[in-house]
Design a protein around this motif. Structure first.
Motif, PDB file in Angstrom:
ATOM      1  N   VAL A 139       0.835  -1.204   0.000  1.00  0.00           N
ATOM      2  CA  VAL A 139       0.000   0.000   0.000  1.00  0.00           C
ATOM      3  C   VAL A 139       0.869   1.252   0.000  1.00  0.00           C
ATOM      4  CG1 VAL A 139      -1.577   1.368   1.426  1.00  0.00           C
ATOM      5  CG2 VAL A 139      -2.037  -1.060   1.036  1.00  0.00           C
ATOM      6  N   GLU A 143       1.035   3.661  -3.303  1.00  0.00           N
ATOM      7  CA  GLU A 143       0.534   5.026  -3.137  1.00  0.00           C
ATOM      8  C   GLU A 143       1.553   6.035  -3.645  1.00  0.00           C
ATOM      9  OE1 GLU A 143      -0.652   8.022   0.537  1.00  0.00           O
ATOM     10  OE2 GLU A 143      -0.889   5.855   0.810  1.00  0.00           O
ATOM     11  N   SER A 144       2.825   5.788  -3.312  1.00  0.00           N
ATOM     12  CA  SER A 144       3.883   6.679  -3.764  1.00  0.00           C
ATOM     13  C   SER A 144       4.046   6.608  -5.279  1.00  0.00           C
ATOM     14  CB  SER A 144       5.198   6.287  -3.075  1.00  0.00           C
ATOM     15  OG  SER A 144       6.259   7.101  -3.507  1.00  0.00           O
ATOM     16  N   HIS A 147       1.267   8.532  -7.045  1.00  0.00           N
ATOM     17  CA  HIS A 147       1.514   9.973  -6.933  1.00  0.00           C
ATOM     18  C   HIS A 147       2.589  10.399  -7.932  1.00  0.00           C
ATOM     19  CE1 HIS A 147       2.068  13.917  -5.082  1.00  0.00           C
ATOM     20  NE2 HIS A 147       3.369  13.665  -5.014  1.00  0.00           N
ATOM     21  N   LEU A 179      -2.799   1.586  -8.520  1.00  0.00           N
ATOM     22  CA  LEU A 179      -3.860   1.928  -7.574  1.00  0.00           C
ATOM     23  C   LEU A 179      -4.701   0.700  -7.228  1.00  0.00           C
ATOM     24  CD1 LEU A 179      -5.005   5.407  -8.943  1.00  0.00           C
ATOM     25  CD2 LEU A 179      -3.810   4.939  -6.790  1.00  0.00           C
ATOM     26  N   HIS A 182      -2.793  -1.031  -4.627  1.00  0.00           N
ATOM     27  CA  HIS A 182      -2.985  -0.297  -3.375  1.00  0.00           C
ATOM     28  C   HIS A 182      -4.270  -0.745  -2.684  1.00  0.00           C
ATOM     29  CE1 HIS A 182      -4.734   3.114  -1.115  1.00  0.00           C
ATOM     30  NE2 HIS A 182      -3.491   3.404  -0.780  1.00  0.00           N
ATOM     31  N   ASP A 183      -5.356  -0.815  -3.450  1.00  0.00           N
ATOM     32  CA  ASP A 183      -6.648  -1.191  -2.874  1.00  0.00           C
ATOM     33  C   ASP A 183      -6.674  -2.655  -2.458  1.00  0.00           C
ATOM     34  OD1 ASP A 183      -7.426   1.389  -3.357  1.00  0.00           O
ATOM     35  OD2 ASP A 183      -8.587   0.930  -5.167  1.00  0.00           O
ATOM     36  N   SER A 202      -1.144   7.942   7.105  1.00  0.00           N
ATOM     37  CA  SER A 202      -1.770   6.704   6.666  1.00  0.00           C
ATOM     38  C   SER A 202      -1.359   5.554   7.566  1.00  0.00           C
ATOM     39  CB  SER A 202      -1.374   6.379   5.225  1.00  0.00           C
ATOM     40  OG  SER A 202      -1.819   5.086   4.890  1.00  0.00           O
ATOM     41  N   ARG A 205       1.201   2.566   6.304  1.00  0.00           N
ATOM     42  CA  ARG A 205       2.615   2.704   5.967  1.00  0.00           C
ATOM     43  C   ARG A 205       3.482   2.196   7.104  1.00  0.00           C
ATOM     44  NH1 ARG A 205       3.419   8.560   3.009  1.00  0.00           N
ATOM     45  NH2 ARG A 205       2.140   8.129   1.191  1.00  0.00           N
TER      46      ARG A 205
END
Length: 236
Positions: A139, A143-144, A147, A179, A182-183, A202, A205
């Motif tokens: 995750v 996420e990074s 971005h 993504l 991530h989910d 978050s 992390r």
């Protein structure tokens, strides 16, 4: 000369005339075209494209090594198929950027051997915390990555989006898949590692992933050419 000999001679001449010619025979100017968008080596912002391809290649390589480390620890567990599916997509991402590296003559980071070891260690290290540890790292990293991909999309859109249309399509597709990863991590107990959270809003992390900041500082050197090689994987 016999009829057979004359026929053979004519065939040989045709082969010599119509056979492959060395690249030098076509002149020094060789243009590489990216599919149908008109994107060539001659009409692009080379500095921006070189940086994007090099950074993304390094990031996808690092992601592959992270998933390899996770599979080494958790491959035979119930979460193994989930990790394998995400890893398979990362392999496709890396394959594509390998192709782009060749097409646009971009050199890889000189620190790939280091990233090879560090990525695997990060994946295996978080996996040793169990499924939740591995998914929490996934995750944080994804996420990074998302971005970072968004920043790249903005950079190309500020240039000439029509010129970079197919590169934009690649980046958008890969961003959407990151993504999804991530989910998936959130769906598989990533938030249970909230006790390891360190200076991050978050809870997914893990503090262990924050150790990669030191690695990123080293990778940013990348031969002194100003390319932030693994900014792609940086965990803030």
């Amino acid at each position: 000369m016999s009829y057979a000999g004359a026929t053979a001679a004519r065939s040989l001449r045709r082969l010599r005339v119509g056979g492959p010619r060395p690249l030098s025979a076509y002149g020094r100017k060789i243009s590489v075209r990216f599919c149908s968008s008109g994107m060539t080596l001659d009409n692009i912002n080379r500095a921006a494209v070189d940086r994007i391809i090099r950074v993304d290649h390094a990031g996808e390589y690092g992601a592959n090594r992270i998933y390899a480390g996770q599979m080494a620890v958790l491959g035979r567990t119930s979460v193994g198929p989930v990790i394998q599916k995400m890893w398979d997509q990362e392999k496709d991402h890396l394959k594509k950027f390998n192709e782009l590296m060749v097409a646009f003559r971009v050199r890889p980071t000189v620190l790939m051997p280091f990233w090879n070891v560090m990525g695997f260690a990060l994946g295996a290290g978080t996996a040793l915390l169990g499924k939740a540890g591995a998914m929490a790292c996934t995750v944080a990293v994804e996420e990074s990555i998302a971005h970072h991909y968004n920043n790249q999309i903005r950079t190309l859109m500020e240039e000439e989006p029509e010129k970079y249309q197919e590169l934009l399509q690649v980046i958008r597709k890969f961003r959407d898949e990151e993504l999804e990863h991530h989910d998936i991590g959130l769906e598989h107990d990533a938030e249970l590692i909230s006790l390891l959270t360190q200076r991050s809003p978050s809870p997914a992390r893990p503090g262990l992933c924050l150790t990669t900041e030191g690695v990123m500082n080293i990778l940013e050197l990348d031969g002194g050419d100003g390319c932030v090689t693994c900014e792609y994987m940086k965990i803030h």
